[in-house]
Motif scaffolding. Structure first.
Motif, short mmCIF file in Angstrom:
data_model
loop_
_atom_site.label_atom_id
_atom_site.label_comp_id
_atom_site.label_asym_id
_atom_site.label_seq_id
_atom_site.Cartn_x
_atom_site.Cartn_y
_atom_site.Cartn_z
N PHE A 164 0.86 -1.19 0.00
CA PHE A 164 0.00 0.00 0.00
C PHE A 164 0.90 1.24 0.00
O PHE A 164 1.68 1.46 0.94
CB PHE A 164 -0.91 -0.02 1.23
CG PHE A 164 -1.87 1.13 1.33
CD1 PHE A 164 -3.06 1.12 0.61
CD2 PHE A 164 -1.63 2.21 2.16
CE1 PHE A 164 -3.96 2.16 0.70
CE2 PHE A 164 -2.53 3.26 2.27
CZ PHE A 164 -3.70 3.22 1.53
N VAL A 165 0.81 2.05 -1.05
CA VAL A 165 1.72 3.19 -1.23
C VAL A 165 0.94 4.50 -1.21
O VAL A 165 -0.11 4.62 -1.83
CB VAL A 165 2.49 3.07 -2.57
CG1 VAL A 165 3.40 4.27 -2.76
CG2 VAL A 165 3.29 1.77 -2.60
N VAL A 166 1.47 5.49 -0.50
CA VAL A 166 0.85 6.81 -0.39
C VAL A 166 1.84 7.87 -0.87
O VAL A 166 3.02 7.84 -0.48
CB VAL A 166 0.42 7.12 1.06
CG1 VAL A 166 -0.22 8.51 1.14
CG2 VAL A 166 -0.55 6.07 1.57
N SER A 167 1.36 8.77 -1.70
CA SER A 167 2.20 9.87 -2.18
C SER A 167 1.70 11.19 -1.62
O SER A 167 0.56 11.59 -1.89
CB SER A 167 2.20 9.92 -3.71
OG SER A 167 2.81 11.12 -4.17
N ARG A 168 2.53 11.87 -0.84
CA ARG A 168 2.17 13.19 -0.34
C ARG A 168 2.14 14.20 -1.48
O ARG A 168 1.33 15.13 -1.50
CB ARG A 168 3.18 13.66 0.72
CG ARG A 168 2.77 13.33 2.15
CD ARG A 168 3.43 14.28 3.12
NE ARG A 168 2.96 14.03 4.47
CZ ARG A 168 3.66 13.40 5.39
NH1 ARG A 168 4.85 12.92 5.10
NH2 ARG A 168 3.19 13.24 6.60
N GLU A 169 3.04 14.01 -2.43
CA GLU A 169 3.17 14.95 -3.54
C GLU A 169 1.90 15.02 -4.37
O GLU A 169 1.41 16.10 -4.70
CB GLU A 169 4.35 14.56 -4.43
CG GLU A 169 4.61 15.54 -5.55
CD GLU A 169 5.78 15.12 -6.41
OE1 GLU A 169 6.04 15.80 -7.40
OE2 GLU A 169 6.44 14.10 -6.07
#
Length: 610
Positions: free
Chosen positions: A49-54
């Protein structure tokens, strides 16, 4: 749910960090320029599970789920887009305008937003002050009462219990010292104004206090219990409804219980705060309670977001049993599996826990019965079920509940089981359901808009009747469609009258949202045939088409009708409260009633402006 503009959505997105929303559900760890975690949507051993703040987005390479902060909440909490947007907007202090409020100035929105923030700050400060008083000399009597309930200090802290001293102006002085205005104090509901003495005074005095939280954990009100054996006021006094507190939309301890409810895959619903506290003490931290009112549809939907199974644990008296049976009307249409926890006669969860410990509560939960078995036992108690009349009554009561189940397979299974237990052929059970549905015009497991009769209706034309008649014509001419959906979203069913036309409007909306708008004319015709009192519907069916050919004009007329109905209902409510006010003797009750009237009048003025 009001329409949410692209501008508001952009504001919410810009003020929300997706990682803050995901953190309560997953332990995020830095991995290069991104964050990774075990997926909160499926079980896995290796983080995918990957989250990108950008980009403010998420994606799971295991189960394929992905999206932005709105879609995360929608998936995780089983919300619609407007519901997710409302939660995020509240979190970052953005006000979503109500329908038809585009003509209001931005400064009005800013003022309301500012007031909401101040009310939350006021409640937080007062809750801390009450908690401090509990362990001081002035709170000794309150602490003694809590000790008689055997509530330990860690639970006192967890639930924020406190004490309101026997003083008329403690909170008034506290809030004045914090530079809050009299207007803000009155809006909070924690302070009242005495017209006779022209002064402010505290609502809660000489009482143990229980903070009430919203679903995000913000304190929005209080419930309080007297420590006196005899009092002219009620044993319990609650905060009035305010800008931040709506009783029907709050469940006690919901913010504490929601994680446990999801993990255990069921919720326990009790009657009051003390019962919930005892259940949590016993380890059943998936327990909540309605707040100073009967269980509502909004509260049922709050629980539906978290679980498909609910255990009802009400007091073992007639009032508790009747409350459980009424709750079925709200839970069964949502497809929720309902179990009933039966306590020993005269007991409630708190008394049983203190007498017999958590094992007794565990046994009661383990022995919980399906709602059908519970109803059979309750309705047959001390009755001669060999009597055809008695048996017919029991069958009608039970099958009326079964007819509310929307899932056709589940409903059919229950009908077969109930028929077998009642000793009637299964086909007779199915025929009985059909008769019940026919008598209610349209039900048979579909979504229902059940109006509450506000007052006896007559055939005499009224502004409400005319507005409802115009709404019905608009819906029919558009074959359901957008007008029906706009009405469903903006006009609560309890505001629609129980007149023939009002029932027809609800029927048309129900069929539209169930995708059966083609059958509207057919079912309205059946209503006319079944009851001569419904003849007014025939006038609508044969009426010439309305002159509104432009869809934009139809929508405007629809919203005008909805606004007219809301204004009329508010006026009726104000008239009723004014009559009740004349019969009140307590100064505090008068002040509370006048505040409620004032809020309604402000709402009425705002609707007229629009």
């Amino acid at each position: 749910m009001p329409y949410i503009s692209d501008e508001i959505i952009s504001q919410i997105r810009s003020k929300t960090d997706i990682t803050d929303i995901i953190l309560p559900y997953a332990e995020l760890k830095k991995s290069g320029s991104r964050l990774k975690a075990l997926c909160p949507f499926h079980n896995e051993k290796t983080p995918s599970f990957v989250v990108s703040r950008e980009t403010q987005s998420f994606h799971c390479f295991g189960c394929g789920k992905g999206g932005n902060v709105f879609t995360f909440l929608m998936e995780k909490e089983n919300l619609t887009f407007p519901e997710a947007a409302k939660i995020l907007a509240d979190r970052c202090g953005i006000l979503i305008p109500e329908e038809n409020s585009s003509s209001q100035s931005q400064s009005d929105y800013s003022k309301q937003k500012s007031l909401k923030e101040k009310l939350i700050s006021i409640h937080k400060a007062v809750a801390n002050w009450y908690s401090e008083r509990l362990f001081k000399q002035e709170g000794a009597a309150g602490l003694e009462y809590i000790r008689t309930r055997e509530i330990p200090d860690d639970i006192i802290t967890k639930f924020g219990l406190g004490f309101a001293p026997d003083s008329w102006d403690s909170i008034t002085k506290l809030l004045t010292s914090m530079s809050y205005s009299q207007s803000e104090m009155l809006e909070s509901g924690l302070v009242l104004r005495s017209e006779s003495a022209n002064r402010l005074y505290d609502r809660f005095r000489n009482r143990v206090t229980f903070p009430i939280w919203d679903e995000h954990g913000e304190i929005v009100g209080f419930s309080s219990r007297t420590i006196l054996k005899e009092t002219k006021e009620g044993k319990y006094i609650n905060s009035p409804e305010t800008l931040i507190f709506k009783k029907s939309k709050v469940l006690y301890a919901y913010h504490l219980a929601k994680k446990e409810i999801k993990e255990r895959a069921f919720a326990i619903l009790c009657e009051g705060q003390i019962d919930v506290i005892s259940m949590h003490r016993a380890g059943f931290t998936n327990c909540v309670a309605p707040q100073g009112t009967a269980f509502t549809e909004d509260q049922a939907r709050m629980l539906k977001r978290l679980t498909e199974k609910i255990y009802l644990c009400f007091d073992a008296d007639n009032a508790g049993i009747n409350a459980a049976i009424k709750a079925l009307d709200l839970l069964l249409p949502l497809g929720i599996e309902v179990k009933i926890i039966s306590l020993p006669e005269g007991e409630d969860p708190d008394s049983l826990f203190r007498k017999s410990g958590k094992e007794s509560l565990q046994n009661a939960i383990d022995s919980a019965s399906d709602f059908l078995d519970f109803m059979l036992t309750y309705l047959s108690k001390e009755k001669d079920i060999s009597s055809p009349v008695v048996k017919s009554h029991i069958i009608t009561e039970i099958f009326a509940k079964l007819s509310k189940i929307q899932d056709t397979i589940l409903r059919s299974s229950y009908i077969s089981v109930a028929s077998d237990k009642l000793g009637i052929p299964a086909n007779t059970g199915f025929e009985h359901i059909k008769l019940l549905n026919r008598s209610k015009n349209y039900q048979d497991g579909k979504i229902q808009r059940n109006p509450i009769a506000l007052q006896p209706t007559t055939q005499k034309a009224s502004p409400t009747n005319e507005a409802e008649k115009l709404l019905l014509r608009l819906i029919i001419e558009q074959n359901g469609g957008e007008i029906a959906r706009i009405t469903e979203e903006n006009l609560p069913p309890e505001l629609i009258s129980s007149s023939p036309v009002g029932n027809a409007v609800n029927l048309a909306i129900s069929m539209t949202i169930n995708g059966e708008w083609e059958e509207i004319i057919k079912h309205l015709s059946l209503m006319v045939n079944d009851d001569p009192a419904n003849a007014v519907i025939a006038q609508v069916l044969v009426h010439e088409d309305l002159p509104y050919k432009n869809n934009e004009t139809r929508i405007k007329v629809c919203m005008d009708c909805i606004r007219s109905i809301k204004i009329i209902r508010i006026r009726e409510k104000v008239e009723l409260l004014t009559k009740e006010l004349k019969n009140l003797e307590s100064e505090e009750e008068k002040e509370s009633k006048m505040l409620e009237i004032s809020h309604l009048q402000k709402e009425q003025i705002q609707l007229k402006k629009n």
